[in-house]
Enzyme design. Structure first.
Site, PDB file in Angstrom:
ATOM      1  N   GLN A  73       0.877  -1.205  -0.095  1.00 46.65           N
ATOM      2  CA  GLN A  73       0.125   0.139   0.292  1.00 46.65           C
ATOM      3  C   GLN A  73       0.990   1.278   0.204  1.00 46.65           C
ATOM      4  O   GLN A  73       1.883   1.213   0.704  1.00 46.65           O
ATOM      5  CB  GLN A  73      -0.893   0.048   1.519  1.00 46.65           C
ATOM      6  CG  GLN A  73      -2.021  -0.991   1.463  1.00 46.65           C
ATOM      7  CD  GLN A  73      -1.392  -2.367   2.259  1.00 46.65           C
ATOM      8  OE1 GLN A  73      -0.075  -2.549   2.087  1.00 46.65           O
ATOM      9  NE2 GLN A  73      -2.252  -3.323   2.656  1.00 46.65           N
ATOM     10  N   GLN A  95      -2.755   0.743  -4.796  1.00 46.33           N
ATOM     11  CA  GLN A  95      -3.479   0.292  -3.899  1.00 46.33           C
ATOM     12  C   GLN A  95      -3.535   1.447  -2.714  1.00 46.33           C
ATOM     13  O   GLN A  95      -2.242   1.866  -2.349  1.00 46.33           O
ATOM     14  CB  GLN A  95      -3.335  -0.804  -2.995  1.00 46.33           C
ATOM     15  CG  GLN A  95      -4.125  -1.426  -1.830  1.00 46.33           C
ATOM     16  CD  GLN A  95      -3.848  -2.655  -1.390  1.00 46.33           C
ATOM     17  OE1 GLN A  95      -3.043  -3.518  -2.087  1.00 46.33           O
ATOM     18  NE2 GLN A  95      -4.517  -3.127  -0.383  1.00 46.33           N
ATOM     19  N   ASP A  96      -4.582   1.846  -2.220  1.00 44.51           N
ATOM     20  CA  ASP A  96      -4.663   3.183  -1.391  1.00 44.51           C
ATOM     21  C   ASP A  96      -3.995   4.364  -1.779  1.00 44.51           C
ATOM     22  O   ASP A  96      -3.077   5.159  -1.304  1.00 44.51           O
ATOM     23  CB  ASP A  96      -4.218   2.612  -0.131  1.00 44.51           C
ATOM     24  CG  ASP A  96      -4.515   1.605   0.746  1.00 44.51           C
ATOM     25  OD1 ASP A  96      -5.952   1.147   0.094  1.00 44.51           O
ATOM     26  OD2 ASP A  96      -4.262   0.882   1.711  1.00 44.51           O
ATOM     27  N   ASP A 117      -9.041   0.014  -3.500  1.00 47.15           N
ATOM     28  CA  ASP A 117      -9.258   0.889  -2.570  1.00 47.15           C
ATOM     29  C   ASP A 117      -8.461   2.020  -2.648  1.00 47.15           C
ATOM     30  O   ASP A 117      -8.166   2.860  -1.753  1.00 47.15           O
ATOM     31  CB  ASP A 117      -8.967   0.386  -1.075  1.00 47.15           C
ATOM     32  CG  ASP A 117      -9.809  -0.803  -0.849  1.00 47.15           C
ATOM     33  OD1 ASP A 117     -10.779  -1.328  -1.484  1.00 47.15           O
ATOM     34  OD2 ASP A 117      -9.170  -1.874  -0.067  1.00 47.15           O
ATOM     35  N   ARG A 173     -15.912  -1.317  -1.341  1.00 44.93           N
ATOM     36  CA  ARG A 173     -15.797  -2.434  -0.382  1.00 44.93           C
ATOM     37  C   ARG A 173     -16.168  -1.718   0.905  1.00 44.93           C
ATOM     38  O   ARG A 173     -15.766  -0.571   1.567  1.00 44.93           O
ATOM     39  CB  ARG A 173     -14.475  -3.101  -0.293  1.00 44.93           C
ATOM     40  CG  ARG A 173     -14.024  -3.467  -1.740  1.00 44.93           C
ATOM     41  CD  ARG A 173     -12.803  -4.522  -1.638  1.00 44.93           C
ATOM     42  NE  ARG A 173     -11.616  -4.141  -1.043  1.00 44.93           N
ATOM     43  CZ  ARG A 173     -10.561  -4.962  -0.534  1.00 44.93           C
ATOM     44  NH1 ARG A 173     -10.801  -6.347  -0.466  1.00 44.93           N
ATOM     45  NH2 ARG A 173      -9.564  -4.354  -0.076  1.00 44.93           N
TER      46      ARG A 173
END
Length: 933
Positions: A73, A95-96, A117, A173
């Site tokens: 991340q 990611q992130d 995400d 999510r």
């Protein structure tokens, strides 16, 4: 600390990047974790960021990890402060990407890219007109919102946004038990999984989360396959989420709200008018046009192939038979390093994996092999067009047609211009009637150019067939297929491509170093060729340019007037005072019909490249915007009339002298000519006279010309030019010169020059007093050319394509300007077309080939074989190095036009230039000189 504002020069220019990851060890020897991996973190309330890119995996060029990779991340930005706003920013990661940690936040016109995400946290945030782009080869998730209680006032709302990318993407999510996310009026590409949402493996959360959609569009927006615990909201249910009241924004958001007011829902965005396959076809056609334009620089349509010493490989340009890859030849315009194509592909959202193939197709094989297939793709992928898309397309094209008709010259205006031109011609003929008329009897010896009149006539007749030939000697099928594409679709494709050319698209790839920001002249010439392939009149393309420019300027003016309304001097006033010209400002109030939702999300990247001196990002009205304006105004024509009342604030060239002198140049000033100022035109013409007897001769030769461009005349060194003209007139009225003209001897003199025979001593003595003034004027013209190059390099024309036209010493000014521009390959996109008439420029040892490379489109040399006055004044060069004003220039790609039958003498260019320009039909893509005009 609070109230911090961070403003960059543009998301493509100001980039903050780092490459920490969650598993990297920190100073304490422990992993940083997701929170600590942030490239940039904000803890100060009332923070504002504008025009900046925040990026992870960038500092050491580390590749983004695979989706879901453990410990990888990497947060591009963490926002943990309350009341923060981000305008025209870009967040790039995997990611992130964006940690929307806590607090109330407002994101406007932002680009957010990631895989899993990539918008996550427990903030209360409104995302308005943002582009959410997934970049993954497998699975991904757009959001992970962490609301943990019904009492928490947190959640994400996406309004008027666009979701695109690759892979299979969840909308969200359920990171928190009471996770809350709403999408309204948002376009969703087919990458969205049918179920839409994931419960994080906890079925209990299905009963507590709040996931909703309201009036979303696109292939991924269908609610039929959504999980049962997702909600299709009613208008009443959606209302709290679609306005600034969701984040109490009317109390603290510092940016003027243009698309919605508190408590009011925002109108939906338009659906894309082209499908992804059609965008792919449009990008491919444009790539082929770019390559053909480069080929035609040295091999114009309708003329025989020429040898290209030191140029691009013959096999590469003409037949594509070279086995070398396009990627191995950085001289090609379709090469990645040129920066001409990849921003277009990015804007059209063509899959990055296809970019290299499109470049190879465009540059590696003959266009005739592929044109038909891509034209068919524009037709075959139409299918059942949604009614909204069809209505938008129809409204757009109707507006363009209406604008185009307004831009055409009316019969009354044509007659008035013609009458003014005839009066000027009559006055000039009276002035020069006894001095430079061609003898009634032809001299026995007359210089014949290398290219015979018959050969030029044949070349001209070939050019007249170049619309067909522009399909590259095909068997006729591509042209046939072009007729199958509807007029609406053709114009829509041109509209989308122009938008792509103007958009200030941030480029992650920094290999592109050969292109300036702005409307590149090579792009405009490629659009001209594409319009030729489509058989769409160029005035339609000019109408599209004007509509986009006017709407962009109007929206910019409205925003700026609100932002600076309480200041002592607004930016608008500074712009006017500073004299910037270009698509950067408008005159008069605001566009009254511009209301919420008209700024097309597809063009959210903006048009700041048109005004680099301002560093502004300019939004623009899309197709639905014009439809809405038409509805508000009562008719499409009404909307066009409103839009057309705005234009570029012309003062950067007009009305101000260039302060810094070069050498001994004392006068260098641009004068506005024509009626096209403050009308939002995206092209500029600069006309340069070089033989004048009074100041009006700087303007009057160009006054009757009708072009849909902003037009300027350069007034330069009038004292010296008038002195040269006076000296020549005095010489012509001398007793010996008069006697020689009566005997028809001047053409013999010219022939003598051409054959290197000696001149009579008595005649040479008469020219002595011309030579000194002529030498000074030549020197000043070279220095003025250097100043003109400096003007263009500084972008005072607004970074718009420039057409340069000049006669006599004015042609030399232009040629010297081109020589300066040719010193750097980054200047290739400034000049679109050049016309030199009666040019006192030597042919040998002047590197004409280099100047040809900085002219994207037509480069014309107009000469007259009986211009004996020019031959006398420039006799030293004519004897040893040739003279462009009297002979053709044998350089591939330069059109040579013999105007002997039109030009009686050098002074004739004053009143004949307009006729010659009409016969050249410069708006045609291919070389032509219409001798029937």
């Amino acid at each position: 600390m609070a109230y911090i504002t961070l403003e960059g020069a543009g998301a493509g220019k100001t980039i903050i990047r780092w490459d920490d990851t969650a598993d990297r060890l920190g100073p304490n020897g422990k992993p940083l974790g997701t929170y600590g991996s942030a490239t940039f973190a904000v803890d100060a309330p009332y923070f504002v960021a504008k025009n900046i890119t925040f990026k992870s995996f960038g500092q050491n060029k580390a590749a983004a990890p695979a989706a879901g990779a453990r410990g990888k991340q990497a947060v591009a930005l963490r926002i943990s402060a309350d009341m923060a706003a981000f305008i025209n920013c870009k967040f790039v990661g995997a990611q992130d990407t964006l940690y929307d940690h806590r607090g109330r936040h407002y994101f406007k016109n932002c680009h957010i890219q990631g895989s899993v995400d990539f918008i996550f946290g427990n903030g209360l945030s409104l995302y308005e007109s943002c582009h959410l782009h997934a970049k993954t080869n497998s699975f991904g998730a757009l959001t992970a919102q962490k609301r943990e209680s019904m009492l928490e006032q947190t959640g994400f709302s996406f309004v008027n946004c666009k979701v695109t990318g690759s892979g299979a993407l969840y909308l969200g999510r359920a990171w928190g038990t009471f996770s809350r996310v709403v999408f309204a009026y948002t376009y969703m590409d087919k990458i969205i999984t049918p179920t839409g949402w994931y419960d994080w493996g906890d079925k209990q959360r299905q009963m507590t989360v709040f996931y909703g959609q309201f009036k979303c569009s696109g292939p991924g927006a269908s609610f039929g396959g959504r999980v049962k615990w997702a909600r299709e909201l009613t208008k009443q249910e959606a209302e709290p989420f679609v306005s600034l009241s969701f984040i109490d924004g009317h109390q603290w958001v510092p940016i003027p709200i243009r698309t919605a007011k508190a408590g009011k829902e925002m109108p939906p965005p338009s659906k894309p008018m082209l499908t992804p396959p059609q965008n792919y076809a449009a990008g491919a056609l444009f790539a082929m046009a770019i390559n053909q334009v480069q080929i035609h620089q040295t091999l114009p349509l309708g003329f025989p192939a020429a040898e290209k010493d030191g140029g691009l490989p013959e096999e590469r340009l003409s037949s594509g038979s070279s086995s070398d890859s396009v990627s191995d030849d950085p001289r090609l315009w379709v090469h990645e390093s040129s920066g001409l194509l990849r921003p277009i592909f990015e804007f059209l959202e063509i899959d990055t994996r296809a970019w290299g193939g499109l470049e190879e197709t465009a540059g590696g094989s003959p266009a005739k092999n592929h044109l038909g297939a891509f034209l068919r793709l524009l037709v075959e992928d139409s299918g059942d067009v949604p009614s909204e898309v069809a209505d938008n397309e129809t409204a757009l094209v109707s507006a363009i047609d209406a604008m185009s008709s307004r831009m055409e010259l009316s019969p009354a205006d044509y007659d008035a211009k013609k009458e003014r031109q005839l009066k000027y011609e009559h006055a000039c003929r009276e002035k020069f009637s006894t001095q430079e008329e061609t003898q009634e009897s032809e001299p026995e010896e007359r210089y014949s150019p290398d290219i015979s009149q018959q050969e030029i006539d044949v070349a001209a007749s070939k050019s007249e067939q170049a619309v067909t030939q522009s399909i590259i000697e095909s068997d006729g099928r591509p042209m046939e297929e072009a007729t199958m594409v509807s007029y609406l679709r053709k114009v829509t494709v041109l509209y989308e491509l122009l938008s792509a050319c103007l958009a200030d698209t941030p480029e992650d790839n920094k290999k592109s170093t050969k292109r300036r920001k702005g409307y590149d002249a090579r792009h405009r010439v490629a659009l001209r060729l594409l319009a030729t392939w489509f058989d769409v009149k160029w005035t339609k393309m000019e109408a599209i340019e004007t509509m986009i420019a006017c709407s962009a300027m109007a929206l910019l003016k409205e925003e700026e007037s609100k932002e600076e309304g309480n200041s002592q001097e607004s930016s608008w006033e500074k712009w006017k005072r500073g004299g910037i010209i270009g698509a950067a400002a408008v005159t008069g109030g605001t566009l009254m019909a511009i209301t919420g939702g008209l700024a097309a999300p597809a063009i959210a990247a903006g048009f700041g490249a048109l005004a680099p001196t301002l560093g502004t990002i300019i939004p623009v009205i899309g197709a639905s915007g014009f439809a809405a304006v038409a509805s508000a105004a009562g008719s499409v024509a009404g909307s066009v009339a409103v839009a057309a009342s705005f234009g570029a604030a012309g003062a950067g060239l007009t009305g101000s002298k260039v302060a810094r002198r070069i050498g001994d140049v004392e006068e260098f000033e641009f004068k506005a000519i024509g009626d096209n100022h403050n009308q939002g035109h995206l092209a500029v013409e600069i006309s340069v006279s070089g033989f004048v007897s009074e100041e009006e001769d700087f303007i009057r030769p160009w006054d009757a010309q009708h072009e849909n461009m902003e037009r300027y005349a350069l007034q330069w060194e009038s004292e010296h030019l008038i002195a040269v003209s006076t000296a020549i007139q005095d010489w012509l009225t001398s007793k010996m010169a008069t006697e020689m003209m009566k005997r028809g001897a001047m053409m013999t003199v010219l022939s003598t020059l051409m054959t290197a025979l000696a001149w009579p001593t008595t005649l040479l003595s008469l020219t002595d007093f011309i030579d000194s003034k002529w030498t000074i004027a030549i020197d000043r013209s070279d220095k003025a050319g250097k100043m003109l190059a400096e003007v263009l390099l500084k972008g005072l024309q607004g970074n718009r394509p420039v057409t340069l036209v000049g006669f006599s010493l004015g042609a030399r000014v232009i040629f010297r300007c081109l020589q300066i521009l040719a010193e750097s390959e980054t200047n290739a996109g400034l000049v679109e077309r050049v016309v030199l008439l009666g040019a006192p420029i030597a042919i040998k040892d002047m590197d004409w080939e280099a100047t040809r490379k900085v002219v994207a489109g037509r480069y014309v040399n107009v000469y007259s074989t009986n211009d004996w006055m020019l031959g006398i004044a420039f006799r030293a060069n004519l004897l040893t190095r040739g003279l462009a004003g009297i002979q053709p220039v044998d350089v591939p790609g330069i059109e040579n036009v013999d105007a002997t039958e039109i030009i009686d003498g050098h002074s004739s260019y004053l009143w004949r230039t307009q006729q010659i320009l009409d016969q050249l039909e410069l708006d045609t893509y291919y070389p032509v000189f219409n001798r029937k005009a």
